[in-house]
Design a protein around this motif. Structure first.
Motif, PDB file in Angstrom:
ATOM      1  N   ALA A   1       0.820  -1.219   0.000  1.00 39.35           N
ATOM      2  CA  ALA A   1       0.000   0.000   0.000  1.00 39.35           C
ATOM      3  C   ALA A   1       0.846   1.258   0.000  1.00 39.35           C
ATOM      4  O   ALA A   1       0.430   2.280  -0.534  1.00 39.35           O
ATOM      5  N   ALA A   2       2.013   1.215   0.615  1.00 32.31           N
ATOM      6  CA  ALA A   2       2.946   2.345   0.628  1.00 32.31           C
ATOM      7  C   ALA A   2       4.250   1.872  -0.005  1.00 32.31           C
ATOM      8  O   ALA A   2       4.696   0.744   0.240  1.00 32.31           O
ATOM      9  N   ASP A   3       4.853   2.705  -0.797  1.00 29.39           N
ATOM     10  CA  ASP A   3       6.084   2.324  -1.486  1.00 29.39           C
ATOM     11  C   ASP A   3       7.248   2.339  -0.493  1.00 29.39           C
ATOM     12  O   ASP A   3       7.756   3.400  -0.125  1.00 29.39           O
ATOM     13  N   LEU A   4       7.694   1.170  -0.087  1.00 27.65           N
ATOM     14  CA  LEU A   4       8.794   1.052   0.875  1.00 27.65           C
ATOM     15  C   LEU A   4      10.162   1.082   0.200  1.00 27.65           C
ATOM     16  O   LEU A   4      11.183   1.104   0.879  1.00 27.65           O
ATOM     17  N   ASN A   5      10.170   1.048  -1.140  1.00 31.33           N
ATOM     18  CA  ASN A   5      11.415   1.169  -1.904  1.00 31.33           C
ATOM     19  C   ASN A   5      12.443   0.132  -1.441  1.00 31.33           C
ATOM     20  O   ASN A   5      13.522   0.480  -0.943  1.00 31.33           O
ATOM     21  N   LEU A   6      12.103  -1.140  -1.612  1.00 30.66           N
ATOM     22  CA  LEU A   6      12.989  -2.215  -1.147  1.00 30.66           C
ATOM     23  C   LEU A   6      14.388  -2.179  -1.749  1.00 30.66           C
ATOM     24  O   LEU A   6      15.357  -2.507  -1.042  1.00 30.66           O
ATOM     25  N   PRO A   7      14.563  -1.771  -3.015  1.00 33.33           N
ATOM     26  CA  PRO A   7      15.935  -1.711  -3.535  1.00 33.33           C
ATOM     27  C   PRO A   7      16.832  -0.773  -2.739  1.00 33.33           C
ATOM     28  O   PRO A   7      18.042  -1.004  -2.640  1.00 33.33           O
ATOM     29  N   ALA A   8      16.263   0.295  -2.171  1.00 33.93           N
ATOM     30  CA  ALA A   8      17.046   1.215  -1.348  1.00 33.93           C
ATOM     31  C   ALA A   8      17.025   0.821   0.128  1.00 33.93           C
ATOM     32  O   ALA A   8      18.022   0.970   0.832  1.00 33.93           O
ATOM     33  N   LEU A   9      15.891   0.308   0.592  1.00 35.55           N
ATOM     34  CA  LEU A   9      15.768  -0.103   1.990  1.00 35.55           C
ATOM     35  C   LEU A   9      16.686  -1.281   2.309  1.00 35.55           C
ATOM     36  O   LEU A   9      17.336  -1.312   3.347  1.00 35.55           O
ATOM     37  N   LYS A  10      16.728  -2.259   1.425  1.00 39.57           N
ATOM     38  CA  LYS A  10      17.568  -3.460   1.594  1.00 39.57           C
ATOM     39  C   LYS A  10      17.346  -4.119   2.957  1.00 39.57           C
ATOM     40  O   LYS A  10      18.288  -4.321   3.727  1.00 39.57           O
ATOM     41  N   PRO A  11      16.108  -4.482   3.264  1.00 38.45           N
ATOM     42  CA  PRO A  11      15.850  -5.101   4.563  1.00 38.45           C
ATOM     43  C   PRO A  11      16.411  -6.520   4.606  1.00 38.45           C
ATOM     44  O   PRO A  11      16.491  -7.206   3.584  1.00 38.45           O
ATOM     45  N   ASP A  12      16.776  -6.951   5.788  1.00 34.33           N
ATOM     46  CA  ASP A  12      17.195  -8.346   5.960  1.00 34.33           C
ATOM     47  C   ASP A  12      16.009  -9.224   6.308  1.00 34.33           C
ATOM     48  O   ASP A  12      16.034 -10.429   6.058  1.00 34.33           O
ATOM     49  N   ALA A  13      14.979  -8.629   6.885  1.00 32.23           N
ATOM     50  CA  ALA A  13      13.694  -9.300   7.052  1.00 32.23           C
ATOM     51  C   ALA A  13      12.605  -8.241   7.010  1.00 32.23           C
ATOM     52  O   ALA A  13      12.611  -7.302   7.810  1.00 32.23           O
ATOM     53  N   LEU A  14      11.700  -8.371   6.059  1.00 30.59           N
ATOM     54  CA  LEU A  14      10.548  -7.491   5.933  1.00 30.59           C
ATOM     55  C   LEU A  14       9.331  -8.385   6.112  1.00 30.59           C
ATOM     56  O   LEU A  14       9.101  -9.302   5.320  1.00 30.59           O
ATOM     57  N   VAL A  15       8.542  -8.132   7.158  1.00 30.75           N
ATOM     58  CA  VAL A  15       7.480  -9.057   7.551  1.00 30.75           C
ATOM     59  C   VAL A  15       6.110  -8.396   7.441  1.00 30.75           C
ATOM     60  O   VAL A  15       5.932  -7.253   7.853  1.00 30.75           O
ATOM     61  N   PHE A  16       5.137  -9.132   6.901  1.00 29.50           N
ATOM     62  CA  PHE A  16       3.759  -8.643   6.845  1.00 29.50           C
ATOM     63  C   PHE A  16       2.817  -9.839   6.802  1.00 29.50           C
ATOM     64  O   PHE A  16       3.256 -10.996   6.880  1.00 29.50           O
ATOM     65  N   GLY A  17       1.509  -9.570   6.741  1.00 32.08           N
ATOM     66  CA  GLY A  17       0.523 -10.642   6.747  1.00 32.08           C
ATOM     67  C   GLY A  17      -0.558 -10.401   5.714  1.00 32.08           C
ATOM     68  O   GLY A  17      -0.511  -9.443   4.942  1.00 32.08           O
ATOM     69  N   THR A  18      -1.573 -11.273   5.727  1.00 30.41           N
ATOM     70  CA  THR A  18      -2.585 -11.231   4.675  1.00 30.41           C
ATOM     71  C   THR A  18      -3.801 -10.378   5.007  1.00 30.41           C
ATOM     72  O   THR A  18      -4.574 -10.022   4.113  1.00 30.41           O
ATOM     73  N   GLN A  19      -4.007 -10.039   6.288  1.00 29.22           N
ATOM     74  CA  GLN A  19      -5.267  -9.431   6.704  1.00 29.22           C
ATOM     75  C   GLN A  19      -5.263  -7.910   6.663  1.00 29.22           C
ATOM     76  O   GLN A  19      -6.204  -7.275   7.131  1.00 29.22           O
ATOM     77  N   LYS A  20      -4.239  -7.320   6.071  1.00 32.33           N
ATOM     78  CA  LYS A  20      -4.164  -5.861   5.989  1.00 32.33           C
ATOM     79  C   LYS A  20      -4.301  -5.418   4.526  1.00 32.33           C
ATOM     80  O   LYS A  20      -5.365  -5.544   3.941  1.00 32.33           O
ATOM     81  N   ALA A  21      -3.240  -4.925   3.914  1.00 33.35           N
ATOM     82  CA  ALA A  21      -3.355  -4.350   2.570  1.00 33.35           C
ATOM     83  C   ALA A  21      -3.555  -5.396   1.473  1.00 33.35           C
ATOM     84  O   ALA A  21      -3.859  -5.040   0.336  1.00 33.35           O
ATOM     85  N   PHE A  22      -3.406  -6.678   1.788  1.00 38.91           N
ATOM     86  CA  PHE A  22      -3.764  -7.712   0.820  1.00 38.91           C
ATOM     87  C   PHE A  22      -5.284  -7.885   0.731  1.00 38.91           C
ATOM     88  O   PHE A  22      -5.789  -8.506  -0.201  1.00 38.91           O
ATOM     89  N   SER A  23      -6.023  -7.393   1.731  1.00 36.29           N
ATOM     90  CA  SER A  23      -7.476  -7.566   1.794  1.00 36.29           C
ATOM     91  C   SER A  23      -7.884  -9.029   1.705  1.00 36.29           C
ATOM     92  O   SER A  23      -8.748  -9.415   0.914  1.00 36.29           O
ATOM     93  N   LEU A  24      -7.243  -9.831   2.548  1.00 34.61           N
ATOM     94  CA  LEU A  24      -7.532 -11.250   2.654  1.00 34.61           C
ATOM     95  C   LEU A  24      -7.882 -11.581   4.103  1.00 34.61           C
ATOM     96  O   LEU A  24      -7.612 -10.798   5.005  1.00 34.61           O
ATOM     97  N   PRO A  25      -8.463 -12.744   4.347  1.00 34.56           N
ATOM     98  CA  PRO A  25      -8.633 -13.170   5.737  1.00 34.56           C
ATOM     99  C   PRO A  25      -7.274 -13.344   6.410  1.00 34.56           C
ATOM    100  O   PRO A  25      -6.253 -13.543   5.752  1.00 34.56           O
ATOM    101  N   PRO A  26      -7.250 -13.266   7.737  1.00 34.48           N
ATOM    102  CA  PRO A  26      -5.990 -13.494   8.452  1.00 34.48           C
ATOM    103  C   PRO A  26      -5.581 -14.961   8.392  1.00 34.48           C
ATOM    104  O   PRO A  26      -6.405 -15.835   8.137  1.00 34.48           O
ATOM    105  N   GLY A  27      -4.278 -15.199   8.610  1.00 33.68           N
ATOM    106  CA  GLY A  27      -3.839 -16.589   8.709  1.00 33.68           C
ATOM    107  C   GLY A  27      -2.546 -16.931   8.008  1.00 33.68           C
ATOM    108  O   GLY A  27      -2.056 -18.056   8.114  1.00 33.68           O
TER     109      GLY A  27
END
Length: 356
Positions: free
Chosen positions: A168-194
């Motif tokens: 939903a927001a551009d986190l710019n992964l090529p510049a951020l270069k996270p070692d772990a970026l974590v998210f789930g399905t029940q938010k901006a994916f608009s899916l059930p949780p799980g």
């Protein structure tokens, strides 16, 4: 009565997305599953502009937040917090026996490089934070934070909670270069949780090889071994994966640039409504969430307001944590459109008029 959710999560799920979950069940070790898993991973990579590994694990995102800590930190880490979920990330570290240097930023303020200046010493193995703080509606600049970490200690791993920002927001992964970026399905994916998702780097996977006491379910080496074959470590929520695959096709068809613009537009709509009808938004300007409007409610009787709004078929979220009694929250992420949000705001106008 069925209500349309404009909550912080779980969020509203469209009927066609729910229908995508109704496909016949398959086993998680068959070739059809392997094709499904592999397709999902590639679509996530395309959406987020990354070539890093992607893990899919049954559970809430918290399971992989704990996993990131257990695979990245032997002893010491630094945790930055500006709200309830930053504090939870810190608790995930301390409850796993890690020595955490805590940096707490005032609620409503963004975390900035100056907040950690001189704090990322050579003994700090990882730095973690929440990119979009759900309790305050603050979207910090994670790229600048990561750059500051690397300027002080290039070896420190970067762990980011992207639960209400990814897709939903551009986190710019090529510049951020996270070692772990974590998210789930029940938010901006608009899916059930799980289902929890993590994008992980080669650096954290190498660190994981040397780590002890990673658990079984959160052992990144085990997850990597299975992911390389497009399999899950243990039985995944297959029906939810069907829906995720369906949603990713929709997301990519919309286009990430258009998707980010849509969320920008909705954030501005909520900001304008809050300025006109309430005491504005809680977060400082320039760092306001693209997915959650946290509104200063002043003297509004939120319980009465919300009850009347529910009667009209809409549900939003109360405040959270230290600002629970002074704010309320509107979630506008995923499949929410400006047209749908406009209907909610109109209903909120009606309720305010009825309460006068």
């Amino acid at each position: 009565m069925t209500r349309e959710l404009f909550t912080v999560g779980p969020v509203h799920v469209e009927d066609d997305v729910l229908q995508a979950m109704a496909k016949p069940m398959i086993t998680h070790r068959c070739k059809e599953y392997k094709a499904l898993h592999g397709a999902i991973v590639e679509k996530i990579r395309k959406a987020l502009c990354t070539d890093d590994d992607v893990f899919l694990v049954g559970g809430s995102a918290t399971v992989l937040i704990e996993g990131a800590v257990r695979n990245a930190v032997n002893d010491k880490c630094l945790g930055i917090s500006n709200g309830s979920f930053g504090k939870r990330f810190i608790e995930c570290s301390t409850s796993n026996g890690k020595d955490v240097t805590e940096v707490h930023v005032p609620w409503g303020s963004a975390m900035k490089p100056s907040d950690i200046e001189g704090k990322v010493g050579s003994d700090i193995e990882a730095v973690h934070w929440v990119s979009n703080e759900s309790s305050t509606g603050v979207l910090s600049d994670s790229v600048k934070l990561a750059e500051e970490v690397r300027s002080q200690n290039p070896d420190a791993l970067i762990l980011v909670d992207a639960v209400t920002s990814a897709m939903a927001a551009d986190l710019n992964l090529p510049a951020l270069k996270p070692d772990a970026l974590v998210f789930g399905t029940q938010k901006a994916f608009s899916l059930p949780p799980g289902l929890a998702v993590a994008v992980v780097s080669d650096r954290i996977l190498e660190k994981s090889k040397t780590m002890k006491n990673k658990g079984f379910y959160t052992d990144f080496v085990k997850l990597k071994k299975n992911a390389d074959d497009n399999y899950a470590l243990t039985t995944p929520p297959v029906s939810l994966l069907y829906a995720l695959d369906y949603q990713l096709d929709r997301i990519l068809k919309e286009g990430m640039a258009a998707r980010y613009r849509r969320h920008d537009e909705m954030a501005k709509m909520v900001e304008d409504w809050a300025e006109k009808n309430m005491n504005g938004l809680l977060p400082e300007k320039g760092y306001r969430s693209k997915t959650i409007g946290v509104i200063n409610r002043g003297e509004l009787d939120f319980d009465a307001f919300h009850s009347a709004l529910k009667a009209k078929g809409y549900e939003i979220s109360n405040g959270y944590g230290e600002v629970k009694s002074s704010t309320f929250r509107i979630g506008h992420m995923g499949d929410v459109t400006p047209e749908k949000l406009k209907r909610l705001l109109s209903a909120m106008d009606e309720v305010l008029e009825e309460m006068q």
